[in-house]
Design an enzyme around this catalytic site. Structure first.
Site, PDB file in Angstrom:
ATOM      1  N   LYS A 195       0.840  -1.197   0.000  1.00 50.08           N
ATOM      2  CA  LYS A 195       0.000   0.000   0.000  1.00 50.08           C
ATOM      3  C   LYS A 195       0.872   1.243   0.000  1.00 50.08           C
ATOM      4  O   LYS A 195       1.518   1.561   0.994  1.00 50.08           O
ATOM      5  CB  LYS A 195      -0.922   0.058   1.226  1.00 50.08           C
ATOM      6  CG  LYS A 195      -1.965   1.190   1.094  1.00 50.08           C
ATOM      7  CD  LYS A 195      -2.686   1.493   2.387  1.00 50.08           C
ATOM      8  CE  LYS A 195      -1.981   2.548   3.200  1.00 50.08           C
ATOM      9  NZ  LYS A 195      -1.979   3.891   2.533  1.00 50.08           N
ATOM     10  N   GLY A 248       6.839   5.090   8.541  1.00 49.00           N
ATOM     11  CA  GLY A 248       5.970   6.243   8.741  1.00 49.00           C
ATOM     12  C   GLY A 248       6.135   6.812  10.136  1.00 49.00           C
ATOM     13  O   GLY A 248       7.183   6.659  10.764  1.00 49.00           O
ATOM     14  N   SER A 249       5.094   7.424  10.626  1.00 44.97           N
ATOM     15  CA  SER A 249       5.179   8.141  11.897  1.00 44.97           C
ATOM     16  C   SER A 249       5.187   7.182  13.080  1.00 44.97           C
ATOM     17  O   SER A 249       4.661   6.062  13.014  1.00 44.97           O
ATOM     18  CB  SER A 249       4.000   9.109  12.034  1.00 44.97           C
ATOM     19  OG  SER A 249       2.798   8.393  12.291  1.00 44.97           O
ATOM     20  N   GLY A 253       2.983   3.890  13.956  1.00 47.79           N
ATOM     21  CA  GLY A 253       3.734   2.687  14.278  1.00 47.79           C
ATOM     22  C   GLY A 253       3.237   2.025  15.555  1.00 47.79           C
ATOM     23  O   GLY A 253       3.125   0.792  15.635  1.00 47.79           O
ATOM     24  N   GLU A 270       9.852   1.259  10.791  1.00 53.51           N
ATOM     25  CA  GLU A 270      10.838   2.326  10.631  1.00 53.51           C
ATOM     26  C   GLU A 270      10.079   3.622  10.805  1.00 53.51           C
ATOM     27  O   GLU A 270       9.271   4.005   9.962  1.00 53.51           O
ATOM     28  CB  GLU A 270      11.524   2.226   9.260  1.00 53.51           C
ATOM     29  CG  GLU A 270      12.775   3.073   9.148  1.00 53.51           C
ATOM     30  CD  GLU A 270      12.480   4.492   8.693  1.00 53.51           C
ATOM     31  OE1 GLU A 270      12.437   5.384   9.579  1.00 53.51           O
ATOM     32  OE2 GLU A 270      12.302   4.707   7.491  1.00 53.51           O
ATOM     33  N   CYS A 304      12.881  11.223   7.329  1.00 46.13           N
ATOM     34  CA  CYS A 304      12.876  10.764   8.722  1.00 46.13           C
ATOM     35  C   CYS A 304      14.234  10.947   9.385  1.00 46.13           C
ATOM     36  O   CYS A 304      14.319  11.101  10.610  1.00 46.13           O
ATOM     37  CB  CYS A 304      12.436   9.308   8.797  1.00 46.13           C
ATOM     38  SG  CYS A 304      13.389   8.186   7.755  1.00 46.13           S
ATOM     39  N   GLU A 403       8.965  15.799  15.823  1.00 44.27           N
ATOM     40  CA  GLU A 403       9.304  15.738  14.405  1.00 44.27           C
ATOM     41  C   GLU A 403       8.378  16.658  13.608  1.00 44.27           C
ATOM     42  O   GLU A 403       7.174  16.425  13.529  1.00 44.27           O
ATOM     43  CB  GLU A 403       9.183  14.303  13.894  1.00 44.27           C
ATOM     44  CG  GLU A 403       9.652  14.135  12.464  1.00 44.27           C
ATOM     45  CD  GLU A 403       9.641  12.684  12.022  1.00 44.27           C
ATOM     46  OE1 GLU A 403      10.587  12.260  11.345  1.00 44.27           O
ATOM     47  OE2 GLU A 403       8.663  11.973  12.350  1.00 44.27           O
TER      48      GLU A 403
END
Length: 499
Positions: A195, A248-249, A253, A270, A304, A403
């Site tokens: 996806k 992703g974030s 996660g 990650e 990231c 972030e």
């Protein structure tokens, strides 16, 4: 600056126009489906012009279930995992070659969908090609061992693919992240449901078609498009998924980890970062300034591993901040197809509002705005934002802890090595860090104390497929790429035989 028509130079290659016109499909068991099960759609937008690029089917839970069933059938019947390893390697090599041949057209796709410059997109296409080439070379490398035992017993281990992999990728490096996920999974004999992010769904379809043409059987790689709350949620909760790989974030996660726990599904995550870039007073400040600007403003800061915290020794603080500011102010913020584009737009209006919000927060908390802080003058459309630098940032400020995922640099000052390490580690993240010094002993000493999965010394941002990648603390679980990919996409089996 003078008014700029953001559409200048946006003459698309014919192959790109034709691809976008037919990009609204799901791919399930080799079939390209122009419609989801309920007919729902979403749109993807060019962030430089704010124009709709394509309308994409929104995969439902039913569509996801069909894709997972196709991947499971392909895994169970062995059409890929039991294929001669040489043939699997050959297919991945064909993918690598095809990506290089298509790099100019594919670069346009990611530039249109994400906003990055054509130069960056092209470089990422080459990196994606190299990823498939590297993993083509490790197809036959996973091996077991024979374990000495007592007389009459023969014990050995083997490594097998984990099975059906649900792979969810972010929008900041669309094609490259698809390669990072698919290449190792396929190398070790798994099947996949991929996806892409709903903001950048296009180039993954081109890659899936390349995989098909290279000889990867139907059902081995399936493509579902849609938002995380619907399509992604259906993927991570399905009981027939054996492995979830997500980039992703950290917030998402954590949600995935909780969902995976219900089915005891294996995960690699990650996640986010708030990476410190530590500069001591014994370095070439001109060189460091250029690289520090790159570390934060590369890809519009949507990275990231971005070096968004510049930790500077007090002895060189004023000079370095002046030089980094000059580098930021000389960066041309333009659409990605402009030859002199130094930084493109942010990916979406939502991201623009997020970055703008963090700038307001930093001001309210007392950080000193040195440069940037808003939309550049002269552009008639697009989600553009200036390279931005704040000085006088204290550890408790939100731009020092959270972030932003945009081109916002937070400058902090330290007096000695111990303080530098303490500041660097004083966040919940641990993805990457940098150390600039001419003292090799200090370099190794500081690197050993930093809580980060990757530490760069006298450079920044170098990543490739031969070295494993992942984070400490809130930056994730597990490692991707390099030699540790075998642990992510295979599982050991022990066989004990009475002879």
């Amino acid at each position: 600056m003078a008014a700029v028509d953001v559409r200048t130079g946006r003459e698309l290659p014919e192959a790109v126009r034709d691809f976008i016109a037919g990009a609204g499909v799901l791919v399930i068991d080799g079939e390209e489906r122009p419609r989801s099960s309920d007919g729902g759609v979403f749109t993807t937008v060019d962030p430089a012009t704010e124009e709709v690029l394509a309308e994409i089917p929104q995969a439902t839970a039913e569509d996801v279930a069909e894709a997972i069933a196709a991947a499971k059938a392909a895994h169970d019947d062995g059409r890929w995992r039991l294929l001669d390893p040489g043939k699997r390697a050959s297919a991945l090599l064909k993918v690598s070659d095809a990506l290089k041949r298509a790099s100019k057209d594919l670069a346009w796709i990611d530039t249109l969908d994400h906003g990055k410059s054509l130069r960056l997109s092209t470089g990422e296409l080459i990196a994606a090609s190299n990823t498939f080439r590297y993993f083509a070379g490790v197809v036959d490398k996973p091996s077991g061992v024979v374990i000495p035992s007592r007389e009459g017993r023969f014990i050995y281990t083997d490594r097998e693919p984990v099975g059906v992999c649900a792979q969810i990728i972010p929008w900041n490096f669309p094609l490259l992240m698809a390669a990072w996920k698919l290449a190792p999974a396929l190398a070790f004999g798994n099947t996949a449901v991929l996806k892409p992010a709903e903001q950048t769904p296009l180039s993954a379809l081109w890659l899936v078609r390349i995989l098909r043409d290279a000889g990867v059987p139907d059902g081995v790689v399936n493509l579902v498009q849609g938002v995380g709350e619907v399509t992604g949620q259906a993927m991570i909760t399905h009981p027939d998924v054996d492995k979830i790989a997500f980039t992703g974030s950290t917030e998402i996660g954590r949600h995935i980890a909780r969902a995976a726990a219900d089915n005891l599904t294996k995960v690699t995550l990650e996640l986010g970062g708030k990476s410190p870039n530590i500069v001591f007073d014994d370095v070439d400040l001109d060189r460091v300034a250029r690289r520090a600007a790159f570390a934060c403003f590369y890809n519009a800061g949507e990275v990231c591993t971005a070096g968004t915290r510049l930790l500077v020794n007090a002895n060189v603080h004023d000079e370095l901040v002046s030089k980094v500011t000059a580098a930021a102010e000389s960066t041309k913020v333009l659409p990605g197809w402009f030859e002199d584009a130094g930084m493109g737009p942010l990916v979406s209006d939502e991201q623009l509002q997020r970055v703008s919000g963090y700038v307001d927060i930093a001001k309210d908390e007392g950080a000193e705005l040195i440069t940037g802080g808003g939309r550049p003058d002269g552009l008639d459309a697009g989600y553009f934002f200036e390279p931005t630098i704040f000085d006088g940032v204290s550890p408790g400020m939100r731009i020092a802890q959270e972030e932003v995922f945009g081109p916002v640099l937070a400058v902090q000052t330290f007096e000695d090595e111990d303080e530098a390490v303490a500041l660097a580690n004083d966040v919940s993240y641990g993805l990457a860090a940098g150390v600039w010094t001419s003292d090799h002993g200090r370099a190794h000493r500081v690197a050993s104390k930093l809580q980060a999965g990757t530490v760069w010394v006298n450079t920044w941002g170098e990543l490739d497929e031969v070295a494993s990648f992942g984070g400490f603390k809130d930056s994730g679980i597990g490692r991707e790429l390099g030699p540790h990919a075998v642990e992510a996409y295979t599982q050991p089996k022990t066989v004990r035989m009475a002879t």
